[in-house]
Motif scaffolding. Structure first.
Motif, PDB file in Angstrom:
ATOM      1  N   THR A  87       0.708  -1.144   0.009  1.00  0.00           N
ATOM      2  CA  THR A  87      -0.148   0.097  -0.036  1.00  0.00           C
ATOM      3  C   THR A  87       0.941   1.264   0.107  1.00  0.00           C
ATOM      4  O   THR A  87       1.813   1.375   0.830  1.00  0.00           O
ATOM      5  CB  THR A  87      -1.009   0.034   1.167  1.00  0.00           C
ATOM      6  N   ALA A 104      -4.058   9.116  -7.561  1.00  0.00           N
ATOM      7  CA  ALA A 104      -3.851   7.541  -7.546  1.00  0.00           C
ATOM      8  C   ALA A 104      -4.729   6.863  -8.691  1.00  0.00           C
ATOM      9  O   ALA A 104      -4.180   6.100  -9.500  1.00  0.00           O
ATOM     10  CB  ALA A 104      -4.382   6.826  -6.375  1.00  0.00           C
ATOM     11  N   VAL A 108      -2.978   4.037 -11.422  1.00  0.00           N
ATOM     12  CA  VAL A 108      -3.395   2.730 -11.853  1.00  0.00           C
ATOM     13  C   VAL A 108      -3.782   2.886 -13.408  1.00  0.00           C
ATOM     14  O   VAL A 108      -3.318   1.630 -13.973  1.00  0.00           O
ATOM     15  CB  VAL A 108      -4.854   2.659 -11.003  1.00  0.00           C
ATOM     16  N   VAL A 148      -3.647  -4.142  -9.551  1.00  0.00           N
ATOM     17  CA  VAL A 148      -3.347  -2.871  -8.817  1.00  0.00           C
ATOM     18  C   VAL A 148      -4.433  -2.122  -8.853  1.00  0.00           C
ATOM     19  O   VAL A 148      -5.359  -1.800  -9.873  1.00  0.00           O
ATOM     20  CB  VAL A 148      -2.088  -1.973  -9.631  1.00  0.00           C
ATOM     21  N   ASP A 149      -5.027  -1.267  -7.931  1.00  0.00           N
ATOM     22  CA  ASP A 149      -6.134  -0.481  -7.649  1.00  0.00           C
ATOM     23  C   ASP A 149      -6.135   0.871  -6.903  1.00  0.00           C
ATOM     24  O   ASP A 149      -4.931   0.862  -6.234  1.00  0.00           O
ATOM     25  CB  ASP A 149      -7.253  -1.340  -7.108  1.00  0.00           C
ATOM     26  N   ALA A 150      -6.900   1.602  -6.886  1.00  0.00           N
ATOM     27  CA  ALA A 150      -6.965   2.832  -6.225  1.00  0.00           C
ATOM     28  C   ALA A 150      -8.278   2.947  -5.441  1.00  0.00           C
ATOM     29  O   ALA A 150      -9.034   3.435  -5.846  1.00  0.00           O
ATOM     30  CB  ALA A 150      -6.575   4.149  -7.030  1.00  0.00           C
ATOM     31  N   THR A 155      -4.199   6.640  -2.679  1.00  0.00           N
ATOM     32  CA  THR A 155      -3.867   5.479  -2.164  1.00  0.00           C
ATOM     33  C   THR A 155      -3.634   4.618  -3.448  1.00  0.00           C
ATOM     34  O   THR A 155      -4.346   4.396  -4.214  1.00  0.00           O
ATOM     35  CB  THR A 155      -4.811   4.950  -1.136  1.00  0.00           C
ATOM     36  N   VAL A 156      -2.537   4.062  -3.606  1.00  0.00           N
ATOM     37  CA  VAL A 156      -2.347   2.766  -4.591  1.00  0.00           C
ATOM     38  C   VAL A 156      -1.976   1.637  -3.913  1.00  0.00           C
ATOM     39  O   VAL A 156      -1.035   1.350  -3.036  1.00  0.00           O
ATOM     40  CB  VAL A 156      -1.348   3.179  -5.756  1.00  0.00           C
TER      41      VAL A 156
END
Length: 555
Positions: A87, A104, A108, A148-150, A155-156
């Motif tokens: 994170t 973010a 992504v 991978v997500d936000a 935040t990534v």
């Protein structure tokens, strides 16, 4: 200004000279080797573009002048106990060079573009631990399936299938955020001055093909106040000897390389401006194993007595014969006197190489060819036996082409290697040099290449980084060689539960690779630069990364 008021008005010529001198002092002149093949961060695969991109962009994590990992776009990061969920929390107020906010979700989206099959990112396979990365690159899954997500604007989160040194990998150009509106509007031209939008310490203002690229300080960079050098000009310096002369004439503050010359004379001439240091890089010659005469599968029809030194590690196709292509690859490798190369041809502290992974990686013991401890005379005698077993002799000599990208050091090395093959084996060698972009394309396609200049510069201080290309059939496997044993050992390293076990399996993979002889290791690099005494902040580091943001020019 206090002194100017004390004198009469400056003559026009003197004032122009003063202004010109001041402008020059504010620009760092860097030699950069060949013309960068691209400034698309996701497609960069060589040092020349990497040097420029590290000035134009910043990843979630970056490196300081000494190579230490430090916060980049992310102000902090954490990982789960199993090392598979990472994170990253972004700094507040990040901006693109055009002033737009950078958040973010855009990061992504950039990662998804990097791994899309249409992008064909050459370093995508280095992220094979990232969930679904392989399937996305292969087109089997949509980019939205990438791990991978936000969860919010700052935040990534990355999801891995196994533990991996993710922060170090995030310093690579493939992990830099690309401004997608420009890609959508301009396509391949989004990398040109006026259309390239970046997020790093500098922004691109000019690019003269085959001459130079100019970047200037990005006022919207989060640490712009601490970027001392206003402008950087990356000069195309494909000829190392000419680059040295430009440095000596005062046209360059920093060279990309130093041409082969006697070390004592270089030290006498340049003193402390000559900077030599250890470097995680391996130089080898690659062999195209997808075509004759180096392709596996053809019986040489010559039986060696049991225990003959030259055949150790050579698996017989069947009883009574050895593989012709493999025998020839090993003969070429054993015929080269590496100690002579590093003492007489390169001569700047390089070390003879008999393996793929250079020394200096914590916890890893490099492998070496089984014959690395023999005398050179013994190697050459065995090389001649293998050469004859492969069907070549004075009446029917091997005729091959040795290909390299245009460069003074590479030409000298190619001449020396060709002379050794001619003297030891009687082989006829044609040398072919090509401009960098042409060379890279031919090497990747594996159609017309036979033996070619290869090697690997470490992206991260990890043995797997030097071996991964040989464990897949991806674009970085320029030799086309594939061995299930190497693939299996790399997979076991990925599944290992401790660093000790992981390094042991990586060592086993390197050993297996060397037994197959798809490449000819020659030497391990040293970092070698000429650095003007006015440059401050240039620090030696194992990956030889030198972002301009950490330097300054003294008067």
């Amino acid at each position: 200004m206090r002194h100017l008021r004390s004198f009469r008005p400056w003559p026009a010529v003197a004032l122009a000279l003063l202004l010109a001198t001041g402008a020059q002092a504010a620009t760092l002149e860097r030699g950069n080797g060949p013309e960068p093949s691209t400034l698309d961060a996701h497609k960069c695969q060589e040092v020349a573009c990497g040097n420029v991109l590290r000035d134009l962009y910043e990843g979630l994590v970056t490196e300081d002048a000494t190579g230490r990992l430090v916060p980049g776009m992310a102000q902090e990061w954490s990982t789960s106990p199993d090392g598979r969920t990472w994170t990253f929390v972004l700094r507040d107020g990040l901006r693109w060079s055009n002033g737009e906010a950078l958040d973010a979700p855009q990061i992504v989206a950039s990662f998804r573009r990097a791994f899309a099959p249409t992008t064909a990112a050459p370093f995508g396979e280095l992220f094979d631990a990232l969930h679904n990365a392989k399937a996305v690159q292969a087109g089997a899954l949509a980019p939205t399936a990438l791990g991978v997500d936000a969860p919010d604007a700052r935040t990534v989160v990355f999801h891995l299938d196994r533990s991996a040194p993710l922060p170090a990998l995030l310093t690579l150009p493939i992990a830099f955020p690309v401004y997608l509106p420009a890609v959508e509007r301009f396509g391949a031209q989004h990398t040109r001055p006026g259309t390239l939008i970046s997020n790093g310490a500098y922004r691109l203002v000019a690019w003269t093909p085959q001459a130079n690229l100019v970047v200037e300080r990005n006022p919207r960079f989060h640490d712009a106040a601490n970027v001392a050098i206003e402008r950087v000009r990356f000069q195309v310096t494909e000829d190392a000897a000419a680059e040295l002369q430009r440095f000596a004439a005062g046209d360059l503050h920093l060279t990309e390389v130093v041409p082969p010359q006697p070390l004592a004379s270089l030290r006498e001439r340049f003193g402390s401006q000559l900077r030599l240091s250890p470097y995680l890089g391996a130089f080898w010659l690659g062999i195209n194993t997808t075509h004759a005469p180096f392709k596996d599968g053809d019986c040489a029809g010559v039986a060696f007595p049991p225990g003959v030194d030259a055949t150790r590690g050579l698996s017989p196709l069947r009883e009574g014969c050895i593989d012709r292509g493999h025998a020839l690859r090993r003969a070429l490798s054993m015929a080269i006197d590496r100690e002579l190369l590093v003492s007489r041809v390169t001569g700047l502290g390089e070390h003879a190489a008999y393996g793929i992974v250079p020394p200096g990686i914590a916890g890893y013991t490099p492998a070496a060819a089984t014959w690395s401890r023999w005398t050179q005379a013994h190697r050459e005698a065995q090389a001649r036996r293998l050469y004859r077993a492969a069907g070549y002799d004075a009446a029917h000599p091997l005729e091959i082409e040795l290909r390299y990208n245009t460069s003074t050091p590479h030409r000298r090395l190619a001449l020396a290697v060709a002379a050794m093959w001619r003297q030891v084996l009687g082989a006829h060698v044609r040398l072919r040099n090509e401009e960098w972009k042409v060379f890279v394309g031919n090497r990747k396609q594996r159609v017309i290449t036979q033996v070619f200049r290869g090697g690997w510069i470490g992206d991260v201080p990890d043995a797997r980084n030097f071996l991964a290309a040989f464990g897949s059939e991806g674009p970085l496997n320029w030799t086309g060689w594939h061995d299930a044993g190497v693939v299996d050992r790399l997979q076991r390293a990925d599944d290992a539960r401790s660093d000790i076990a992981r390094n042991a399996w990586l060592h086993a993979a390197e050993t297996r690779l060397l037994q197959g002889d798809p490449v000819i290791p020659l030497y391990f690099y040293t970092s070698k630069h000429l650095v003007d005494a006015r440059v401050r902040g240039f620090e030696a580091n194992a990956l030889d990364h030198h972002a301009s943001r950490w330097m300054r020019l003294s008067e």
